[in-house]
Design a protein around this motif. Structure first.
Motif, PDB file in Angstrom:
ATOM      1  N   LYS A 118      -7.216 -12.879   5.281  1.00  0.00           N
ATOM      2  CA  LYS A 118      -7.831 -14.156   4.973  1.00  0.00           C
ATOM      3  C   LYS A 118      -8.906 -14.202   3.791  1.00  0.00           C
ATOM      4  O   LYS A 118      -9.315 -15.437   3.363  1.00  0.00           O
ATOM      5  CB  LYS A 118      -8.556 -14.769   6.133  1.00  0.00           C
ATOM      6  CG  LYS A 118      -7.552 -14.506   7.455  1.00  0.00           C
ATOM      7  CD  LYS A 118      -8.382 -15.060   8.794  1.00  0.00           C
ATOM      8  CE  LYS A 118      -7.412 -14.578  10.107  1.00  0.00           C
ATOM      9  NZ  LYS A 118      -6.383 -15.647  10.219  1.00  0.00           N
ATOM     10  N   SER A 119      -9.291 -13.030   3.316  1.00  0.00           N
ATOM     11  CA  SER A 119     -10.333 -13.061   2.428  1.00  0.00           C
ATOM     12  C   SER A 119      -9.921 -13.261   0.969  1.00  0.00           C
ATOM     13  O   SER A 119      -8.776 -12.661   0.407  1.00  0.00           O
ATOM     14  CB  SER A 119     -11.037 -11.885   2.380  1.00  0.00           C
ATOM     15  OG  SER A 119     -11.907 -11.796   1.244  1.00  0.00           O
ATOM     16  N   ASN A 160      -2.918 -19.244   7.106  1.00  0.00           N
ATOM     17  CA  ASN A 160      -3.820 -18.620   8.049  1.00  0.00           C
ATOM     18  C   ASN A 160      -3.101 -17.410   8.557  1.00  0.00           C
ATOM     19  O   ASN A 160      -2.941 -17.515  10.035  1.00  0.00           O
ATOM     20  CB  ASN A 160      -4.624 -19.614   8.994  1.00  0.00           C
ATOM     21  CG  ASN A 160      -5.864 -18.981   9.403  1.00  0.00           C
ATOM     22  OD1 ASN A 160      -5.846 -17.632   9.354  1.00  0.00           O
ATOM     23  ND2 ASN A 160      -6.409 -19.601  10.567  1.00  0.00           N
ATOM     24  N   GLU A 205     -15.766 -17.831   0.359  1.00  0.00           N
ATOM     25  CA  GLU A 205     -14.688 -17.507   1.399  1.00  0.00           C
ATOM     26  C   GLU A 205     -14.100 -18.693   2.243  1.00  0.00           C
ATOM     27  O   GLU A 205     -12.971 -18.899   2.190  1.00  0.00           O
ATOM     28  CB  GLU A 205     -14.942 -16.440   2.196  1.00  0.00           C
ATOM     29  CG  GLU A 205     -15.176 -15.069   1.657  1.00  0.00           C
ATOM     30  CD  GLU A 205     -13.794 -14.528   1.397  1.00  0.00           C
ATOM     31  OE1 GLU A 205     -12.750 -14.899   1.873  1.00  0.00           O
ATOM     32  OE2 GLU A 205     -13.857 -13.336   0.782  1.00  0.00           O
ATOM     33  N   LEU A 206     -15.112 -19.777   2.560  1.00  0.00           N
ATOM     34  CA  LEU A 206     -14.601 -20.752   3.315  1.00  0.00           C
ATOM     35  C   LEU A 206     -13.908 -21.676   2.432  1.00  0.00           C
ATOM     36  O   LEU A 206     -13.078 -22.493   2.702  1.00  0.00           O
ATOM     37  CB  LEU A 206     -15.915 -21.471   3.791  1.00  0.00           C
ATOM     38  CG  LEU A 206     -16.589 -20.689   4.947  1.00  0.00           C
ATOM     39  CD1 LEU A 206     -17.853 -21.197   5.440  1.00  0.00           C
ATOM     40  CD2 LEU A 206     -15.685 -20.575   6.152  1.00  0.00           C
ATOM     41  N   GLY A 216     -10.857 -18.973   0.337  1.00  0.00           N
ATOM     42  CA  GLY A 216     -10.227 -17.996   1.389  1.00  0.00           C
ATOM     43  C   GLY A 216      -9.132 -18.882   2.194  1.00  0.00           C
ATOM     44  O   GLY A 216      -9.105 -19.993   2.188  1.00  0.00           O
ATOM     45  N   TYR A 217      -8.640 -17.946   3.267  1.00  0.00           N
ATOM     46  CA  TYR A 217      -7.479 -18.651   4.014  1.00  0.00           C
ATOM     47  C   TYR A 217      -8.080 -18.799   5.342  1.00  0.00           C
ATOM     48  O   TYR A 217      -7.234 -18.917   6.455  1.00  0.00           O
ATOM     49  CB  TYR A 217      -6.328 -17.609   3.915  1.00  0.00           C
ATOM     50  CG  TYR A 217      -5.984 -17.648   2.491  1.00  0.00           C
ATOM     51  CD1 TYR A 217      -5.251 -18.496   1.825  1.00  0.00           C
ATOM     52  CD2 TYR A 217      -5.822 -16.352   1.969  1.00  0.00           C
ATOM     53  CE1 TYR A 217      -4.717 -18.587   0.703  1.00  0.00           C
ATOM     54  CE2 TYR A 217      -5.541 -16.113   0.523  1.00  0.00           C
ATOM     55  CZ  TYR A 217      -4.814 -17.195   0.046  1.00  0.00           C
ATOM     56  OH  TYR A 217      -4.361 -17.007  -1.275  1.00  0.00           O
ATOM     57  N   TRP A 218      -9.328 -18.664   5.573  1.00  0.00           N
ATOM     58  CA  TRP A 218      -9.971 -18.731   6.957  1.00  0.00           C
ATOM     59  C   TRP A 218      -9.699 -20.069   7.587  1.00  0.00           C
ATOM     60  O   TRP A 218      -9.438 -19.954   8.788  1.00  0.00           O
ATOM     61  CB  TRP A 218     -11.558 -18.416   6.906  1.00  0.00           C
ATOM     62  CG  TRP A 218     -11.867 -17.310   6.362  1.00  0.00           C
ATOM     63  CD1 TRP A 218     -12.328 -16.905   5.013  1.00  0.00           C
ATOM     64  CD2 TRP A 218     -11.825 -15.894   6.957  1.00  0.00           C
ATOM     65  NE1 TRP A 218     -12.302 -15.759   4.813  1.00  0.00           N
ATOM     66  CE2 TRP A 218     -12.195 -15.055   6.067  1.00  0.00           C
ATOM     67  CE3 TRP A 218     -11.742 -15.394   8.392  1.00  0.00           C
ATOM     68  CZ2 TRP A 218     -12.310 -13.569   6.321  1.00  0.00           C
ATOM     69  CZ3 TRP A 218     -11.873 -14.098   8.437  1.00  0.00           C
ATOM     70  CH2 TRP A 218     -12.247 -13.247   7.484  1.00  0.00           C
ATOM     71  N   LEU A 219      -9.898 -21.116   6.879  1.00  0.00           N
ATOM     72  CA  LEU A 219      -9.445 -22.358   7.481  1.00  0.00           C
ATOM     73  C   LEU A 219      -8.388 -23.194   6.804  1.00  0.00           C
ATOM     74  O   LEU A 219      -8.300 -24.446   6.936  1.00  0.00           O
ATOM     75  CB  LEU A 219     -10.776 -23.394   7.317  1.00  0.00           C
ATOM     76  CG  LEU A 219     -12.220 -22.665   7.783  1.00  0.00           C
ATOM     77  CD1 LEU A 219     -13.332 -23.743   7.459  1.00  0.00           C
ATOM     78  CD2 LEU A 219     -12.008 -22.774   9.417  1.00  0.00           C
ATOM     79  N   ASN A 259      -8.258  -8.916   9.736  1.00  0.00           N
ATOM     80  CA  ASN A 259      -8.515 -10.307   9.470  1.00  0.00           C
ATOM     81  C   ASN A 259      -8.801 -10.468   7.955  1.00  0.00           C
ATOM     82  O   ASN A 259      -8.326 -11.468   7.348  1.00  0.00           O
ATOM     83  CB  ASN A 259      -9.412 -10.852  10.235  1.00  0.00           C
ATOM     84  CG  ASN A 259      -8.909 -11.565  11.567  1.00  0.00           C
ATOM     85  OD1 ASN A 259      -8.055 -12.261  11.330  1.00  0.00           O
ATOM     86  ND2 ASN A 259      -9.031 -11.111  12.726  1.00  0.00           N
ATOM     87  N   ILE A 260      -9.845  -9.554   7.553  1.00  0.00           N
ATOM     88  CA  ILE A 260     -10.279  -9.550   6.170  1.00  0.00           C
ATOM     89  C   ILE A 260      -9.224  -9.606   5.393  1.00  0.00           C
ATOM     90  O   ILE A 260      -8.872 -10.175   4.177  1.00  0.00           O
ATOM     91  CB  ILE A 260     -11.253  -8.678   6.021  1.00  0.00           C
ATOM     92  CG1 ILE A 260     -12.713  -9.321   6.786  1.00  0.00           C
ATOM     93  CG2 ILE A 260     -11.677  -8.484   4.170  1.00  0.00           C
ATOM     94  CD1 ILE A 260     -13.831  -8.284   6.385  1.00  0.00           C
TER      95      ILE A 260
END
Length: 360
Positions: free
Chosen positions: A193-194, A38, A27-28, A31-34, A189-190
């Motif tokens: 961003k996931s 976003n 994910e990190l 994914g789109y968390w960072l 959020n998931i």
């Protein structure tokens, strides 16, 4: 036996920890968390959408792309360069028009007219059903700022109908005002961003896409539509005589003042983003048959006059009935959307030519 259970439980825990670490790393990294893409939880249900609507055996395709704009084709996961988006058409369901195929919508017709005139300009549809001026203000911080390289030059606002009521904030999720508890916020959020969620959604949209009946949104019978078409229109000059300012109720005055306040909040965002707006007054099936909309339109025109904004006065321009053009009192059908697009196109085309093409 107890010894084996302990060993099994131990390895199960280890496997679970390793799997969890792998998921977090995936994910990190992917994914789109960072990431620059976003998007916040408020964009759930407003982007990467594929819905097929069955309207009396006619299939209507509704697509929202990766950034949240309604598009013609199924490339809903394409990450194109948002810097190409220079003109955005904005509003509620009367602009989004999810019950019509893209080419039959107001925006679809406008783009066709631009293409026929050999103008290399595309209007993107940023409308969301139910969105009022509150949403138009909030979307700058909740949506637009999260689109990398997004720098539109012109925003076209087709507004008024959704501002005829003042509702509780918690009911206006379209306007990014819903209050979420911890679990809802985590889940929303998931969905935005996931990468694993995105892969599952791609599979769903390819093989198990959503198909709904048009009756979910509109339940007018054929007889009802025929009666609707018979309604006598109220021209603007007639409406001025019909609706008196001294007859405005306290509740209507609250709605008008709220609309005015939100217009100036929108102006602040337009100035900050250096966007030139085009405003279009809205109509009902009988043109000026809605009293509060009549006053909101007048408020919008006064606002544009004071701030030197361009406004297309649709409520004044239309003086003839738009027969067989509405599916209810507010939403146009294929014929109605094309008629409105034809009416507003010359104004929009000239504005885009002067403020976009000439500057380039």
């Amino acid at each position: 036996m107890g010894k084996y259970l302990k060993v099994f439980s131990f390895y199960t825990i280890i496997y679970f920890i390793i799997l969890s670490i792998l998921i977090i790393l995936i994910e990190l990294i992917f994914g789109y968390w960072l990431d620059e893409y976003n998007f916040g939880p408020e964009m759930r249900g407003k982007r990467i959408q594929k819905i097929i609507i069955n309207n009396n055996s006619k299939k209507i395709s509704f697509f929202k792309d990766f950034y949240g704009f309604r598009i013609k084709d199924e490339n809903i996961n394409e990450k194109y360069d948002p810097s190409i988006v220079k003109v955005v058409f904005n509003g509620g369901s009367t602009s989004e028009e999810m019950f019509l195929n893209y080419d039959d919508t107001i925006v679809g017709n406008l783009n066709k007219f631009l293409k026929d005139d050999n103008k290399d300009i595309k209007i993107y549809n940023g409308a969301v059903s139910g969105k009022s001026l509150v949403g138009n203000v909030n979307e700058f911080s909740r949506w637009f700022k999260n689109i990398p390289n997004f720098n539109p030059a012109i925003m076209i606002y087709y507004i008024g109908l959704n501002d005829r009521y003042i509702r509780k904030k918690s009911e206006r999720w379209h306007d990014y005002e819903i209050k979420k508890n911890f679990l809802e916020n985590f889940y929303w959020n998931i969905t935005q961003k996931s990468i694993l969620w995105e892969l599952l959604k791609k599979t769903k949209d390819k093989f198990f896409y959503t198909e709904v009946l048009a009756d979910k949104y509109f339940t007018f019978s054929k007889e009802g539509l025929k009666e609707l078409a018979k309604n006598k229109i109220i021209k603007y000059d007639e409406a001025k005589l019909l609706y008196k300012e001294e007859e405005i109720t306290n509740n209507e005055m609250l709605i008008i003042n709220n609309f005015k306040k939100n217009l100036y909040k929108l102006k602040e965002q337009l100035n900050e983003w250096d966007i030139k707006p085009i405003f279009i007054t809205q109509i009902t099936n009988d043109i000026n048959g809605d009293k509060i909309l009549f006053f909101l339109n007048n408020e919008l025109k006064e606002f544009c006059k004071i701030n030197d904004y361009f406004v297309i006065k649709l409520d004044e321009i239309i003086k003839e009935p738009l027969y067989d053009s509405f599916i209810d009192t507010a939403h146009t059908n294929e014929a109605g959307s094309k008629k409105i697009a034809k009416i507003i196109y010359p104004y929009i085309s000239d504005f885009l030519t002067i403020n976009l093409v000439s500057n380039n």
